[in-house]
Scaffold this motif. Structure first.
Motif, short mmCIF file in Angstrom:
data_model
loop_
_atom_site.label_atom_id
_atom_site.label_comp_id
_atom_site.label_asym_id
_atom_site.label_seq_id
_atom_site.Cartn_x
_atom_site.Cartn_y
_atom_site.Cartn_z
N SER A 195 12.08 10.87 -6.70
CA SER A 195 12.81 10.63 -5.45
C SER A 195 12.15 9.53 -4.61
CB SER A 195 12.89 11.92 -4.64
OG SER A 195 11.61 12.30 -4.14
N LEU A 196 10.90 9.19 -4.93
CA LEU A 196 10.19 8.17 -4.16
C LEU A 196 10.22 6.80 -4.83
CD1 LEU A 196 7.04 10.19 -3.02
CD2 LEU A 196 9.07 9.62 -1.66
N THR A 197 10.77 6.72 -6.03
CA THR A 197 10.76 5.44 -6.75
C THR A 197 11.62 4.40 -6.07
OG1 THR A 197 10.41 6.58 -8.86
CG2 THR A 197 11.22 4.33 -8.95
N LYS A 198 12.84 4.75 -5.70
CA LYS A 198 13.73 3.76 -5.09
C LYS A 198 13.18 3.25 -3.75
CE LYS A 198 18.52 2.83 -3.80
NZ LYS A 198 19.91 3.36 -3.73
N PRO A 199 12.72 4.14 -2.83
CA PRO A 199 12.14 3.60 -1.59
C PRO A 199 10.90 2.75 -1.84
CG PRO A 199 11.90 6.00 -1.68
CD PRO A 199 12.84 5.60 -2.77
N ALA A 200 10.11 3.10 -2.86
CA ALA A 200 8.94 2.28 -3.19
C ALA A 200 9.37 0.88 -3.61
CB ALA A 200 8.13 2.95 -4.30
N VAL A 201 10.40 0.81 -4.44
CA VAL A 201 10.92 -0.48 -4.89
C VAL A 201 11.43 -1.29 -3.70
CG1 VAL A 201 12.82 -1.57 -6.15
CG2 VAL A 201 11.43 0.19 -7.26
N GLU A 202 12.09 -0.64 -2.78
CA GLU A 202 12.61 -1.34 -1.60
C GLU A 202 11.49 -1.93 -0.77
OE1 GLU A 202 14.96 1.69 0.23
OE2 GLU A 202 16.70 1.35 -1.09
N HIS A 203 10.39 -1.18 -0.61
CA HIS A 203 9.25 -1.70 0.14
C HIS A 203 8.63 -2.90 -0.58
CE1 HIS A 203 8.96 1.10 3.46
NE2 HIS A 203 9.04 2.14 2.64
N LEU A 204 8.53 -2.83 -1.89
CA LEU A 204 7.96 -3.95 -2.65
C LEU A 204 8.86 -5.18 -2.57
CD1 LEU A 204 6.76 -1.86 -5.71
CD2 LEU A 204 5.27 -3.13 -4.14
N GLY A 228 8.26 0.18 -10.92
CA GLY A 228 9.37 0.83 -10.24
C GLY A 228 10.71 0.59 -10.91
N TYR A 229 10.99 -0.67 -11.26
CA TYR A 229 12.25 -0.99 -11.94
C TYR A 229 12.35 -0.24 -13.28
CZ TYR A 229 13.41 -4.87 -8.77
OH TYR A 229 13.74 -5.65 -7.69
N SER A 230 11.23 -0.15 -13.99
CA SER A 230 11.23 0.54 -15.27
C SER A 230 11.61 2.01 -15.10
CB SER A 230 9.85 0.41 -15.93
OG SER A 230 9.82 1.07 -17.17
N ARG A 231 11.07 2.62 -14.06
CA ARG A 231 11.38 4.03 -13.82
C ARG A 231 12.83 4.21 -13.41
NH1 ARG A 231 6.04 6.33 -10.54
NH2 ARG A 231 4.50 5.75 -12.13
N LEU A 232 13.40 3.18 -12.78
CA LEU A 232 14.82 3.25 -12.40
C LEU A 232 15.73 2.90 -13.57
CD1 LEU A 232 14.71 1.57 -8.86
CD2 LEU A 232 14.95 4.01 -9.37
N GLY A 233 15.15 2.53 -14.70
CA GLY A 233 15.94 2.20 -15.89
C GLY A 233 16.48 0.79 -15.90
N ASP A 234 15.97 -0.09 -15.04
CA ASP A 234 16.44 -1.48 -14.98
C ASP A 234 15.46 -2.36 -15.74
OD1 ASP A 234 17.41 -3.99 -14.33
OD2 ASP A 234 18.05 -3.36 -12.33
N GLY A 255 0.81 -1.20 0.00
CA GLY A 255 0.00 0.00 0.00
C GLY A 255 0.84 1.25 0.00
N LEU A 256 1.89 1.27 0.82
CA LEU A 256 2.79 2.42 0.89
C LEU A 256 3.50 2.62 -0.45
CD1 LEU A 256 4.40 4.67 2.21
CD2 LEU A 256 5.86 2.92 3.27
N ALA A 257 4.02 1.56 -1.01
CA ALA A 257 4.75 1.65 -2.28
C ALA A 257 3.84 2.15 -3.40
CB ALA A 257 5.34 0.29 -2.65
N GLN A 258 2.61 1.67 -3.42
CA GLN A 258 1.68 2.10 -4.45
C GLN A 258 1.43 3.61 -4.37
OE1 GLN A 258 -2.34 0.75 -3.99
NE2 GLN A 258 -2.80 0.94 -6.16
N ALA A 259 1.26 4.12 -3.14
CA ALA A 259 1.06 5.56 -2.98
C ALA A 259 2.28 6.34 -3.44
CB ALA A 259 0.73 5.87 -1.53
N MET A 260 3.47 5.84 -3.10
CA MET A 260 4.70 6.52 -3.50
C MET A 260 4.82 6.58 -5.02
SD MET A 260 7.51 5.00 -0.82
CE MET A 260 7.78 5.78 0.78
N LEU A 261 4.57 5.47 -5.69
CA LEU A 261 4.69 5.44 -7.14
C LEU A 261 3.64 6.31 -7.81
CD1 LEU A 261 5.48 1.65 -7.73
CD2 LEU A 261 7.07 3.58 -7.95
N ALA A 262 2.46 6.41 -7.19
CA ALA A 262 1.38 7.17 -7.79
C ALA A 262 1.66 8.67 -7.81
CB ALA A 262 0.07 6.91 -7.05
#
Length: 439
Positions: free
Chosen positions: A354-363, A383-389, A342-349
């Motif tokens: 700056s919130l992409t990496k912490p969102a990925v870590e939570h997932l 999340g990985y796509s936004r990080l370029g991975d 839930g937290l990661a989804q809110a961050m990505l939305a």
């Protein structure tokens, strides 16, 4: 809430639909409900000599009184069973009984008697658990790929001998953990009136778990001879139980029904909880926030209240404002995979880089404990796509399709992932496992 319940756009209470030509079966994911059922179950599993971590518990969106085990060590509990159990002990008794079926090997006996199509349907049903298809910016509805036609009400039928054995096993487990068996008797007494009804009118639990007067009498004797027959549920357990029942009422009933059952004059915590959900369901953000805010102020250490506040804000288009309450829920109960999703989804939305990496870590942390959540893999791919991975994004997408039963799409993305992953690494090997899967 956007749309009807079949398209429930929420993280903490997610509807997973198993659709088929005969009927649709829904599974609900809810961190709080799963938490209390797990709390009730784990001591019983250990008393039965079972590994609690090896048993999956699933909540079925069905108002009938039913619980069953299928597909190995998987236990299913209907929302109707939870909502009509007045006390934790009633639900605990049912869990102990179903554990008796697992420990007694009744699943194997029954599986050997199941013929082709039914066995395939059950297998497809079980393999599809956790399949949540991606919705636009929210969780959305979920449809099981492959179109199973399982009729949950007829998955298993036990013999009277097996039922009696499960009753006795349940009492053995309850005595070992020091809990009363009166809840199990009370639950079974609910079925007595159904025995005289036609099979169409009878509750499915009665049809699949035949109840006789002799069987109930034997169970009552065992309960009355137990030194723990008068043991009461802890007060905090009863409170948690009432809160879950109220929340389910808010989510599963129409708002008007919830407001009648929990009128404004009722200022109890469960009533406010139910009304908070119902107001949210009715798209009344102001009233929903008033109710939930009063609860988090009164019970600041309850992670699920903070989670609901985050969910209400998120689903009302306030993703950034939802982050703080979601973070509070994770701080209070960090080992809950669904809270982190839930937290990661809110961050990505928020679309904030700056919130992409912490969102990925939570997932990633969530998926260490719950790898059957395909929506978490969908969010992780984003999340990985936004990080370029791209390789890891492809692998997460492969996992998502694998869980939803779309093996062809899963293999396509696993192949793409392998092209960019170092050969022999754990992620490369996982992609190979998907490529080697049948289908």
């Amino acid at each position: 809430m956007r749309g009807g319940f079949s398209l429930l756009a929420i993280a903490l209470l997610t509807l997973v639909t198993f659709a088929g030509p005969a009927q649709a079966i829904g599974l609900i994911r809810d961190a709080e409900t799963e938490h209390i059922i797990r709390k009730y179950s784990e001591p019983i599993f250990r008393a039965a000599g079972l590994n609690p971590n090896a048993i999956s518990i699933h909540i079925v969106n069905d108002n009938s009184l039913n619980a069953f085990v299928a597909g190995g060590q998987r236990m299913f509990v209907n929302t109707g069973m939870i909502r009509r159990a007045d006390s934790p002990n009633m639900l605990i008794g049912v869990i102990a009984h179903e554990t008796g079926h697992i420990a007694g090997g009744h699943l194997v006996t029954r599986r050997n008697a199941i013929e082709g199509n039914t066995a395939a349907a059950i297998l497809s049903f079980v393999l599809g658990i956790g399949a949540v298809a991606a919705g636009a910016g929210d969780v959305g509805g979920a449809i099981l790929a492959g179109g199973t036609s399982v009729a949950q009400r007829n998955i298993l039928e036990y013999t009277r001998v097996q039922e009696a054995a499960a009753d006795q096993a349940a009492m053995t487990y309850l005595n070992q953990v020091g809990w009363s068996g009166r809840g199990l008797v009370k639950t079974f007494e609910l079925f007595r009136g159904y025995e005289v009804l036609s099979s169409r009118q009878q509750d499915p639990y009665l049809r699949s778990h035949p109840l006789s007067s002799e069987r109930l009498s034997s169970l009552e004797d065992r309960v009355e001879n137990s030194p723990y027959k008068d043991r009461k549920d802890p007060n905090d357990w009863q409170f948690e139980h009432d809160m879950v029942r109220a929340k389910l009422a808010g989510f599963l009933d129409r708002p008007a029904v919830t407001f009648r059952r929990y009128p404004k004059s009722d200022e109890s915590a469960p009533a406010r909880y139910a009304r908070a959900v119902a107001h949210h369901h009715a798209s009344d953000l102001g009233k929903a926030l008033v109710e939930i805010s009063s609860l988090v102020e009164e019970f600041p250490d309850n992670p699920f209240l903070w989670e609901l506040k985050g969910q209400i804000l998120f689903e009302s288009g306030k993703a950034r404002e939802a982050i703080a309450p979601y973070e509070k829920s994770v701080d209070l109960l960090g080992d809950s995979p669904l809270l982190r999703v839930g937290l990661a989804q809110a961050m990505l939305a928020t679309d904030d880089p700056s919130l992409t990496k912490p969102a990925v870590e939570h997932l990633e942390k969530s998926l260490r404990y719950d790898r059957e959540n395909s929506f978490a893999f969908h969010q992780l791919a984003m999340g990985y796509s936004r990080l370029g991975d791209k390789p890891l994004a492809d692998l997460a997408t492969a996992e998502r399709y694998y869980l939803t039963g779309d093996i062809r799409q899963a293999k396509q993305h696993a192949y793409r992932a392998q092209e960019g992953l170092p050969e022999g690494t754990p992620n490369w090997l996982r992609a190979q496992d998907i490529l080697n899967s049948k289908g």
